[in-house]
Scaffold this active site. Structure first.
Site, mmCIF file in Angstrom:
data_model
loop_
_atom_site.group_PDB
_atom_site.id
_atom_site.type_symbol
_atom_site.label_atom_id
_atom_site.label_comp_id
_atom_site.label_asym_id
_atom_site.label_seq_id
_atom_site.Cartn_x
_atom_site.Cartn_y
_atom_site.Cartn_z
ATOM 1 N N CYS A 118 45.236 46.407 36.661
ATOM 2 C CA CYS A 118 44.146 45.437 36.548
ATOM 3 C C CYS A 118 44.752 44.049 36.697
ATOM 4 O O CYS A 118 45.922 43.903 37.041
ATOM 5 C CB CYS A 118 43.413 45.584 35.219
ATOM 6 S SG CYS A 118 44.404 45.145 33.767
ATOM 7 N N ALA A 119 43.975 43.028 36.438
ATOM 8 C CA ALA A 119 44.458 41.667 36.664
ATOM 9 C C ALA A 119 45.594 41.287 35.731
ATOM 10 O O ALA A 119 46.626 40.763 36.162
ATOM 11 C CB ALA A 119 43.306 40.672 36.516
#
Length: 378
Positions: free
Chosen positions: A73-74
């Site tokens: 994810c980020a």
């Protein structure tokens, strides 16, 4: 079986080694389409985190049984949450990307390009998450020069310390617009001289050594030479570096699969002629056995089995589309008609590299997130 972290460095080594890896990217679809983890041995799938909050049952049949699973994810938190659910549902080991895509963007993989004369060596630092390439040339006595350093200076300094090197020179081939240079920071931390083409430095707010056509820099008692070759077109000051009469560092003028764009300072029409001259005259008159080392690559297919990105200059004059357009008008149309979107925050990155602004570390990370866009594309 359990939830396990995987560092960007560990993942990078897997990608370089062509080890099988399945990536479940839980960012939103737009972010995934813009920029994601790639590699010859990487299979990836996108399923946004918000679609998995209530459970992961809908994706279990899509997860391979014979490959390591990495959730990304980020920043990390969402991937841990999803990966933990997969562990509970399957009883398998599942990895999450430690530090998220931010860490992927900032990881450097050091790869040896080859030996230099008199016992020296040349290393390429491959930034898989951004497509940036930088270089450290090392002499037999441990003196070193770095070219086109990124802002991840701690990783270079670790390499320098582990190999008992002394950094003498830090060179930027041009004023970069897609990533923040680490050369000034390396100067501050090591005492190395910082070299920058003066035609790109008219607005800089710091002292530098002028890296001009014909400049010769040496490292080592049994000298390794780095020779400057003026090659404008990507910027007005772009200057290539010939190392040990064997390697040609081209900055953002020439890539393995494409050529540089001339518009990041708003001068596409003015600089396309300079670009053509650098490619079709200056480079054509160099030794065609020189190994071209660009500052960027666009696709993982450019990375060879040893993790290196390079090709002989003569081969590129036979295979690179940007070098196969003899008509000047057609060349101009090819370049100006195939300019990709501007890099993220490129104006702010240029100002940072001029010393006009000094964003905080988190801002610098956000400024650089995403792919590089330094090349003409078709």
């Amino acid at each position: 079986m359990s939830l396990k972290p995987m560092t960007a460095d560990e993942m990078g080594k897997m990608i370089i080694n062509r080890d099988e890896l399945f990536v479940l990217d839980v960012r939103n679809e737009e972010q995934y389409k813009e920029w994601r983890i790639t590699g010859d041995s990487v299979t990836s799938m996108n399923k946004p985190y918000f679609d998995l909050i209530e459970g992961v049952d809908e994706i279990l049949d899509d997860l391979p049984a014979d490959k390591p699973i990495l959730v990304a994810c980020a920043k990390e938190g969402s991937s841990k949450f999803v990966a933990d659910q997969i562990v509970e549902a399957t009883g398998r080991d599942v990895f999450y990307l430690e530090g998220g895509m931010k860490s992927y963007s900032e990881d450097l993989q050091a790869v040896k390009l080859g030996d230099l004369s008199n016992g020296g060596a040349l290393y390429q630092f491959v930034r898989l998450g951004k497509g940036c390439l930088s270089y450290i040339a090392v002499a037999k006595n441990g003196e070193a020069a770095i070219v086109d350093a990124t802002r991840m200076t701690d990783q270079y300094l670790k390499f320098i310390e582990e190999n008992n090197l002394t950094l003498k020179h830090a060179i930027d081939t041009h004023l970069h617009a897609d990533h923040i240079s680490g050369a000034r920071t390396l100067r501050e931390k090591t005492g190395a001289k910082y070299w920058l083409p003066s035609k790109d430095a008219e607005e800089v707010q710091f002292d530098y050594e002028a890296f001009e056509d014909g400049q010769e820099i040496q490292i080592g008692d049994e000298a390794i030479t780095l020779n400057a070759v003026y090659s404008p077109g990507h910027t007005i000051g772009s200057t290539s570096v010939i190392i040990d009469n064997e390697y040609l560092i081209t900055g953002d003028i020439l890539f393995v699969k494409s050529i540089g764009r001339p518009d990041l300072a708003g001068k596409a029409e003015d600089w396309v002629g300079d670009l053509r001259h650098s490619l079709y005259v200056t480079y054509k008159n160099l030794d065609q056995n020189l190994k071209v080392l660009p500052a960027h690559f666009a696709h993982f297919e450019e990375v060879d089995e040893a993790g290196r990105v390079f090709e002989k200059l003569g081969v590129l004059f036979e295979t690179n589309d940007g070098l196969l357009i003899p008509d000047e008008a057609e060349f101009r149309e090819y370049v100006t008609g195939n300019l990709p979107p501007q890099p993220n925050a490129y104006q702010e990155i240029r100002q940072t590299n001029m010393g006009k602004i000094d964003p905080d570390p988190e801002e610098k990370t956000e400024m650089e997130i995403g792919p590089n866009r330094c090349a003409v594309t078709e």
